[in-house]
Design a protein around this motif. Structure first.
Motif, PDB file in Angstrom:
ATOM      1  N   SER A 252       0.823  -1.209   0.000  1.00  0.00           N
ATOM      2  CA  SER A 252       0.000   0.000   0.000  1.00  0.00           C
ATOM      3  C   SER A 252       0.860   1.263   0.000  1.00  0.00           C
ATOM      4  N   THR A 253       2.143   1.122   0.329  1.00  0.00           N
ATOM      5  CA  THR A 253       3.093   2.237   0.294  1.00  0.00           C
ATOM      6  C   THR A 253       4.404   1.732  -0.301  1.00  0.00           C
ATOM      7  N   ASP A 254       5.268   2.652  -0.694  1.00  0.00           N
ATOM      8  CA  ASP A 254       6.605   2.252  -1.121  1.00  0.00           C
ATOM      9  C   ASP A 254       7.313   1.601   0.058  1.00  0.00           C
ATOM     10  N   GLU A 255       8.088   0.553  -0.208  1.00  0.00           N
ATOM     11  CA  GLU A 255       8.797  -0.150   0.869  1.00  0.00           C
ATOM     12  C   GLU A 255      10.200  -0.536   0.432  1.00  0.00           C
ATOM     13  N   VAL A 256      11.112  -0.608   1.394  1.00  0.00           N
ATOM     14  CA  VAL A 256      12.437  -1.189   1.209  1.00  0.00           C
ATOM     15  C   VAL A 256      12.417  -2.541   1.903  1.00  0.00           C
ATOM     16  N   TRP A 257      12.844  -3.573   1.192  1.00  0.00           N
ATOM     17  CA  TRP A 257      12.959  -4.916   1.751  1.00  0.00           C
ATOM     18  C   TRP A 257      14.436  -5.236   1.868  1.00  0.00           C
ATOM     19  N   GLN A 258      14.883  -5.617   3.069  1.00  0.00           N
ATOM     20  CA  GLN A 258      16.283  -5.923   3.305  1.00  0.00           C
ATOM     21  C   GLN A 258      16.415  -7.307   3.933  1.00  0.00           C
ATOM     22  N   THR A 259      17.335  -8.093   3.398  1.00  0.00           N
ATOM     23  CA  THR A 259      17.640  -9.390   3.991  1.00  0.00           C
ATOM     24  C   THR A 259      18.583  -9.163   5.162  1.00  0.00           C
ATOM     25  N   ARG A 260      18.140  -9.519   6.353  1.00  0.00           N
ATOM     26  CA  ARG A 260      18.967  -9.349   7.549  1.00  0.00           C
ATOM     27  C   ARG A 260      19.741 -10.613   7.897  1.00  0.00           C
ATOM     28  N   LYS A 261      19.217 -11.766   7.436  1.00  0.00           N
ATOM     29  CA  LYS A 261      19.872 -13.044   7.717  1.00  0.00           C
ATOM     30  C   LYS A 261      19.573 -13.987   6.566  1.00  0.00           C
ATOM     31  N   GLY A 262      20.583 -14.730   6.116  1.00  0.00           N
ATOM     32  CA  GLY A 262      20.389 -15.703   5.052  1.00  0.00           C
ATOM     33  C   GLY A 262      20.336 -15.073   3.673  1.00  0.00           C
ATOM     34  N   SER A 263      19.806 -15.830   2.739  1.00  0.00           N
ATOM     35  CA  SER A 263      19.657 -15.393   1.349  1.00  0.00           C
ATOM     36  C   SER A 263      18.226 -15.629   0.912  1.00  0.00           C
ATOM     37  N   VAL A 264      17.671 -14.693   0.145  1.00  0.00           N
ATOM     38  CA  VAL A 264      16.291 -14.815  -0.321  1.00  0.00           C
ATOM     39  C   VAL A 264      16.183 -14.387  -1.777  1.00  0.00           C
ATOM     40  N   PHE A 265      15.087 -14.791  -2.392  1.00  0.00           N
ATOM     41  CA  PHE A 265      14.668 -14.266  -3.681  1.00  0.00           C
ATOM     42  C   PHE A 265      13.385 -13.484  -3.434  1.00  0.00           C
ATOM     43  N   VAL A 266      13.230 -12.342  -4.099  1.00  0.00           N
ATOM     44  CA  VAL A 266      11.987 -11.584  -4.081  1.00  0.00           C
ATOM     45  C   VAL A 266      11.585 -11.339  -5.527  1.00  0.00           C
ATOM     46  N   THR A 267      10.278 -11.308  -5.787  1.00  0.00           N
ATOM     47  CA  THR A 267       9.804 -11.127  -7.156  1.00  0.00           C
ATOM     48  C   THR A 267       8.461 -10.414  -7.174  1.00  0.00           C
ATOM     49  N   THR A 268       8.187  -9.788  -8.301  1.00  0.00           N
ATOM     50  CA  THR A 268       6.869  -9.193  -8.538  1.00  0.00           C
ATOM     51  C   THR A 268       6.139  -9.947  -9.642  1.00  0.00           C
ATOM     52  N   SER A 269       6.696 -11.062 -10.096  1.00  0.00           N
ATOM     53  CA  SER A 269       6.058 -11.896 -11.121  1.00  0.00           C
ATOM     54  C   SER A 269       4.823 -12.571 -10.544  1.00  0.00           C
ATOM     55  N   ALA A 270       3.794 -12.675 -11.354  1.00  0.00           N
ATOM     56  CA  ALA A 270       2.548 -13.295 -10.898  1.00  0.00           C
ATOM     57  C   ALA A 270       2.700 -14.802 -10.690  1.00  0.00           C
ATOM     58  N   SER A 271       3.457 -15.468 -11.555  1.00  0.00           N
ATOM     59  CA  SER A 271       3.677 -16.915 -11.458  1.00  0.00           C
ATOM     60  C   SER A 271       5.166 -17.199 -11.601  1.00  0.00           C
ATOM     61  N   PRO A 272       5.943 -16.940 -10.550  1.00  0.00           N
ATOM     62  CA  PRO A 272       7.397 -17.061 -10.671  1.00  0.00           C
ATOM     63  C   PRO A 272       7.876 -18.511 -10.739  1.00  0.00           C
ATOM     64  N   ALA A 273       8.933 -18.706 -11.539  1.00  0.00           N
ATOM     65  CA  ALA A 273       9.647 -19.974 -11.553  1.00  0.00           C
ATOM     66  C   ALA A 273      10.580 -19.979 -10.347  1.00  0.00           C
ATOM     67  N   ALA A 274      11.182 -21.111 -10.050  1.00  0.00           N
ATOM     68  CA  ALA A 274      12.023 -21.249  -8.860  1.00  0.00           C
ATOM     69  C   ALA A 274      13.151 -20.229  -8.808  1.00  0.00           C
ATOM     70  N   GLU A 275      13.779 -19.910  -9.937  1.00  0.00           N
ATOM     71  CA  GLU A 275      14.924 -18.999  -9.941  1.00  0.00           C
ATOM     72  C   GLU A 275      14.565 -17.593 -10.415  1.00  0.00           C
ATOM     73  N   ASP A 276      13.273 -17.253 -10.470  1.00  0.00           N
ATOM     74  CA  ASP A 276      12.856 -15.902 -10.851  1.00  0.00           C
ATOM     75  C   ASP A 276      13.191 -14.909  -9.748  1.00  0.00           C
ATOM     76  N   GLY A 277      13.173 -13.667 -10.098  1.00  0.00           N
ATOM     77  CA  GLY A 277      13.271 -12.613  -9.101  1.00  0.00           C
ATOM     78  C   GLY A 277      14.676 -12.093  -8.884  1.00  0.00           C
ATOM     79  N   ILE A 278      14.791 -11.327  -7.818  1.00  0.00           N
ATOM     80  CA  ILE A 278      16.046 -10.690  -7.432  1.00  0.00           C
ATOM     81  C   ILE A 278      16.613 -11.472  -6.253  1.00  0.00           C
ATOM     82  N   ALA A 279      17.871 -11.882  -6.369  1.00  0.00           N
ATOM     83  CA  ALA A 279      18.544 -12.586  -5.273  1.00  0.00           C
ATOM     84  C   ALA A 279      19.122 -11.550  -4.317  1.00  0.00           C
TER      85      ALA A 279
END
Length: 77
Positions: free
Chosen positions: A18-45
């Motif tokens: 609902s607002t602009d946001e910053v997402w930060q990984t504080r621990k570990g590794s993640v993928f984030v995506t805005t794709s509606a139907s993402p594949a396993a390796e889609d998104g930003i690492a």
């Protein structure tokens, strides 16, 4: 600030921002995506302490990479 502590290796349910946001990984590794139907390796690492900014109205999904627990911080900007 909201914390996401439930990341698994599968994609999460989409979160519509609902607002602009910053997402930060504080621990570990993640993928984030805005794709509606993402594949396993889609998104930003994101590695630990890396961040990305998303604009309001986007639907974001996340998942962790590997076996290490992941912690994601969401902050409205």
């Amino acid at each position: 600030m909201a914390l996401i502590t439930d990341a698994t290796t599968g994609w999460s349910t989409p979160i519509t921002l609902s607002t602009d946001e910053v997402w930060q990984t504080r621990k570990g590794s993640v993928f984030v995506t805005t794709s509606a139907s993402p594949a396993a390796e889609d998104g930003i690492a994101l590695q630990e302490n890396h961040a990305v900014r998303f604009t309001a109205g986007l639907s974001v999904q996340y998942r962790k990479e590997g076996v290490t627990e992941a912690l994601i911080a969401r902050e409205a900007v």
